[in-house]
Design an enzyme around this catalytic site. Structure first.
Site, PDB file in Angstrom:
ATOM      1  CB  SER A  79      69.704 -39.640 -51.576  1.00  0.00           C
ATOM      2  OG  SER A  79      70.605 -38.503 -51.047  1.00  0.00           O
ATOM      3  CE1 TYR A  85      69.560 -42.263 -46.162  1.00  0.00           C
ATOM      4  CE2 TYR A  85      70.528 -40.261 -46.905  1.00  0.00           C
ATOM      5  CZ  TYR A  85      69.718 -41.266 -47.387  1.00  0.00           C
ATOM      6  OH  TYR A  85      68.086 -40.687 -47.864  1.00  0.00           O
TER       7      TYR A  85
END
Length: 259
Positions: free
Chosen positions: A139, A152
């Site tokens: 990501s 995350y």
């Protein structure tokens, strides 16, 4: 592309399902892994009907150690599988001060541990054969952790560093290794209400994201950021990071710490 058999995790919807679709349309056979057996079966039936490739379904929760071990065994033992797309992952994190530690533990198990163990299961066999492909979905938050929640982005930073190191080790053995860093992508991980509150220029359709990622793989990229307009910006970032190397480990502390 030469025909391969790809194992794709998190394949029941979103990024994983589109990877399955695109790989099938390129003539690759598939082993699809996700928790939702019903959705996997529907996808497999459609892809077999539309493309003629072989599609096998394996229902597994990769945050469960026993079920993860079953997929690891398959990757170690099935010589037909020469491609792995590590896509399975979760988000849904709150601010750390209000975090559910059990959810964060599951996130680490899925986003970090599963990626590591599945890669470890297949990498020795691919290196010995001198070919194969490992794609790890990370990501853009890996590059901007202070702008998001704590855990995350940390899991995705791990996947990025892991993939870069893996590419350096496996590349000389003929194995392609790629990290894909999506930005905000229109998938079920986002609700329509959440997406409606965002600048539409920041939201990429999942089909466009996967098509760009696969183009990056064909171009030989180790790091693919589908939304980044100028690849030179990434080159500059990597060059600046490399320039730090000579001074990261020295005999004496820096002068500013000696006053």
């Amino acid at each position: 592309m030469t025909k391969q058999t790809y194992l794709v995790t998190g394949a029941s919807d979103g990024i994983g399902a589109v990877y399955a679709d695109r790989l099938a349309r390129n003539g690759h056979d598939l082993v699809l892994v996700a928790r939702r057996a019903d959705r996997l079966a529907q996808l497999a039936e459609r892809l077999q009907r539309e493309t003629g490739v072989e599609v096998e379904v394996l229902a597994a929760d990769l945050s469960n150690a026993e079920e993860l071990a079953g997929i690891e065994r398959r990757l170690r033992e099935d010589s037909r599988i020469t491609g792995l797309v590590n896509n399975a992952g979760i988000a849904g994190e709150t601010r750390f001060l209000e975090a559910d530690i059990d959810h964060l533990t599951t996130m680490i198990d899925l986003n970090v541990l599963a990626v590591t163990r599945l890669s470890a299961a297949v990498a020795p066999r691919l290196a010995a054969a001198g070919n194969g492909t490992i794609v790890n979905i990370t990501s853009v938050t890996a590059l901007m952790p202070a702008s998001f929640t704590a855990t995350y982005p940390a899991t995705k930073a791990y996947v990025l560093a892991f993939t870069e190191a893996l590419a350096a080790e496996l590349g000389p053995h003929g194995v392609k290794v790629q990290a894909v860093l999506p930005g905000i992508t229109r998938t079920p991980i986002w609700t329509e209400e959440q997406l409606a509150g965002l600048d539409p220029e920041m939201v990429m359709d999942v089909e466009d994201m996967v098509d760009a990622a696969m183009a990056g793989l064909r171009m030989g990229e180790t790091i693919t950021i589908p939304a980044l307009p100028n690849s030179g910006d990434l080159d500059d970032y990597l060059s600046a990071r490399t320039a730090l190397h000579p001074n990261l480990s020295r005999r004496q502390p820096a002068a500013r710490y000696l006053a």
